[in-house]
Motif scaffolding. Sequence first.
Motif, mmCIF file in Angstrom:
data_model
loop_
_atom_site.group_PDB
_atom_site.id
_atom_site.type_symbol
_atom_site.label_atom_id
_atom_site.label_comp_id
_atom_site.label_asym_id
_atom_site.label_seq_id
_atom_site.Cartn_x
_atom_site.Cartn_y
_atom_site.Cartn_z
ATOM 1 N N MET A 70 -18.947 -127.157 38.719
ATOM 2 C CA MET A 70 -20.382 -127.090 38.965
ATOM 3 C C MET A 70 -20.962 -128.446 39.378
ATOM 4 N N THR A 71 -20.385 -129.507 38.865
ATOM 5 C CA THR A 71 -20.915 -130.835 39.184
ATOM 6 C C THR A 71 -20.397 -131.390 40.505
ATOM 7 N N ARG A 72 -19.634 -130.604 41.269
ATOM 8 C CA ARG A 72 -19.225 -131.040 42.607
ATOM 9 C C ARG A 72 -20.334 -130.787 43.633
ATOM 10 N N ALA A 73 -21.348 -129.982 43.273
ATOM 11 C CA ALA A 73 -22.390 -129.583 44.222
ATOM 12 C C ALA A 73 -23.485 -130.627 44.295
ATOM 13 N N GLN A 74 -23.917 -130.969 45.529
ATOM 14 C CA GLN A 74 -25.013 -131.904 45.739
ATOM 15 C C GLN A 74 -26.344 -131.176 45.920
ATOM 16 N N ASP A 75 -26.368 -130.116 46.734
ATOM 17 C CA ASP A 75 -27.611 -129.415 47.048
ATOM 18 C C ASP A 75 -27.636 -127.984 46.536
ATOM 19 N N TYR A 76 -26.586 -127.229 46.802
ATOM 20 C CA TYR A 76 -26.572 -125.818 46.452
ATOM 21 C C TYR A 76 -25.276 -125.471 45.717
ATOM 22 N N LEU A 77 -25.445 -124.652 44.675
ATOM 23 C CA LEU A 77 -24.302 -124.138 43.927
ATOM 24 C C LEU A 77 -24.374 -122.622 43.937
ATOM 25 N N VAL A 78 -23.356 -121.970 44.489
ATOM 26 C CA VAL A 78 -23.303 -120.520 44.578
ATOM 27 C C VAL A 78 -22.229 -120.021 43.623
ATOM 28 N N ILE A 79 -22.632 -119.136 42.701
ATOM 29 C CA ILE A 79 -21.709 -118.591 41.710
ATOM 30 C C ILE A 79 -21.501 -117.114 42.019
ATOM 31 N N SER A 80 -20.269 -116.710 42.212
ATOM 32 C CA SER A 80 -19.971 -115.343 42.611
ATOM 33 C C SER A 80 -19.004 -114.712 41.622
#
Length: 660
Positions: free
Chosen positions: A318-328
Amino acid sequence: IQTWVEDDKKLIWDRAQNRLRPLGYGDIALLFQSLNSAPYFEEAFQAVGIPYLTIGGRGYFERQEIWDMMNLLAVLYRRSDDLALASVLRSPMFGLSDDTLLLLRLRQRDGKLLSLWEALMTQEIDPDWPPIGNKTDLSILAFAQEVFSRLSQLVGRLTIAELLSVILNETGFEATLLGMRDGELRRANVLKLLSVARRQQHISLSEFTQFVQNMTTFEAREGDAVIEATDVVQLMSVHKSKGLEFPVVILPHCDWRGPGNRAETILIDNIVGPVVRAQSEEFSDDNSLETSSVYKMAKRFYQLRENAERQRLLYVAMTRAQDYLVISGKRLGKSSYSNTLNEVWVSAILKALFNTLDADTIDSYLEHSCAEPLLIPCAGSNVQLQTLVIEEPSVLRRKQAESLQSNPESWLQSEVFPLLASLDIQEPSQRFHVSATDLEHLGRIRINKHDPRAFRQYLLNDMPLPIRALSTKKQRSIKSIVGNVVHRALQMQVDLPLNELRELLKGFAWEEGAINLLDQKLVVDDAVELLRKYQDSKLARMLSATNQIFRELAFTFEYERYVIHGMIDLLFEQEGQWYVVDYKTSRILRDSDYETFSRQYRYQMGAYAAAVETQLGLRQPPIVMLYYLRHSTLYRMPESEWRAALQTLDRDFVSTLIAE
């Protein structure tokens, strides 16, 4: 993904340019818990035309195409390596079927199974052999015979790099790789292996193989070969993404439950100890095994550790995302929200967001969906999620919105969210990892009064050894090569006719660096003589009278603040007494020097003895012996000698390390 990039032109913040810009495919990364599901996404991307690059979860030196090349080299230099030859024949390089490979392996002559090499290369077909009816496999076998015949003639005349180049030309392996998934990357990896070998000029197979093994063992960060892959979606494992950041991170398959939950017959837990599932005392047609309460406890501890590790991995992802995090992930049953064992990512996320609600309420939240932001009660406060697509009852939505507007900073003063709570980390006790070889060097320095700075340089620069260029002016010592060859022969317990033994030792000699025929003959002659002495030795007679024999036994042993690891040449038991034996190829001038000469090995042998004594729970300490191959002499090291070395190990180690 395609809509975001090509239609919506979604904006992201470009840190390098310090401005907003449209999202590109190269800004997106899919992070997988397991790359086993990556092929489904690859096929979907190919279908809609999304450019992508899969970055393998395994290191470069563990790629299958690299091992196919290394296995073929191993076969050329040691024809008795049936496993390597079977791997090559079954690989995409030849593509032989399992059925035909089995028929080859079953070929016999005079009631004795042929080696796989002999079965492949023989031109005389025995009428008693099972026929190979597959026409495709027959053509593959004919092709393999031609390739191996031509390559065998080049062994010893070309460098490793030159031989690798010929292998690619003879087998057409590059074209085969290009027809596979990630073909360009696979081909580039093989060409990279060729360039690595070329940079080293003349090298022996043993050094080149050891280099590859070191890079794999020490997890060297050698990446896949670089190919043209700009502005593409990247697919990689979460482990591979550590230290990286992406504007958009997508976590697919968050409902993955892990590699499985099989009930192992034997389970080893560091708290409970070893436990087993035993056969029921009552007769059962299905041969079912009983699961004891102790086994269930060990299983639970294992599951809890696995769950904690997966949660740590989720934090990394989760902390690799800078702007958007999409969880599927697909919707789970109600029981998933309260289950703490085998917890999947989507359950952990929902529990963190809805942790004040029960399973029924959570389920009602998920009945409908909308694209509006949602206020979720979390740890006694309201949190606004801008990208979570969930709908809640309108009344609750209105009340939460009014509460947030009246006190917009209330959530900042509330208790910490579960996923952001600080971890209670206990600082581990400091341990120093040393190898048995380190202890051997320590003994040589102290007993032989060598410069201690050499030990410090050796120890502090303990990294994978580089492969060295072989020079015609200065090659490895013949004595050293003989020692390694004899060690390998003893490890394999070879019992072959003289001509076959010499052929096997010749292959070992080449791998160890004896690259010309004269040196190979010297090595083989000397090794045969040493093995003959061994067969007539007291040690061989002792081994013939026991059944419990362990060769090349790896161990890890904690002693005070040291973690010692190494390989015991020989461990055996006779009439209740255990013996630890280490082979030495050193030459001793006088018989009276055995005791003095052997003192340099007291730290090493002490570690071996203490590891055996502790891990086997012996009441009677093992007998420690050194077998000097050149003299066919078995020297017994006194117990007082190796125990005294262990008692002063820490003091001697530190004083030698800091000595000027």
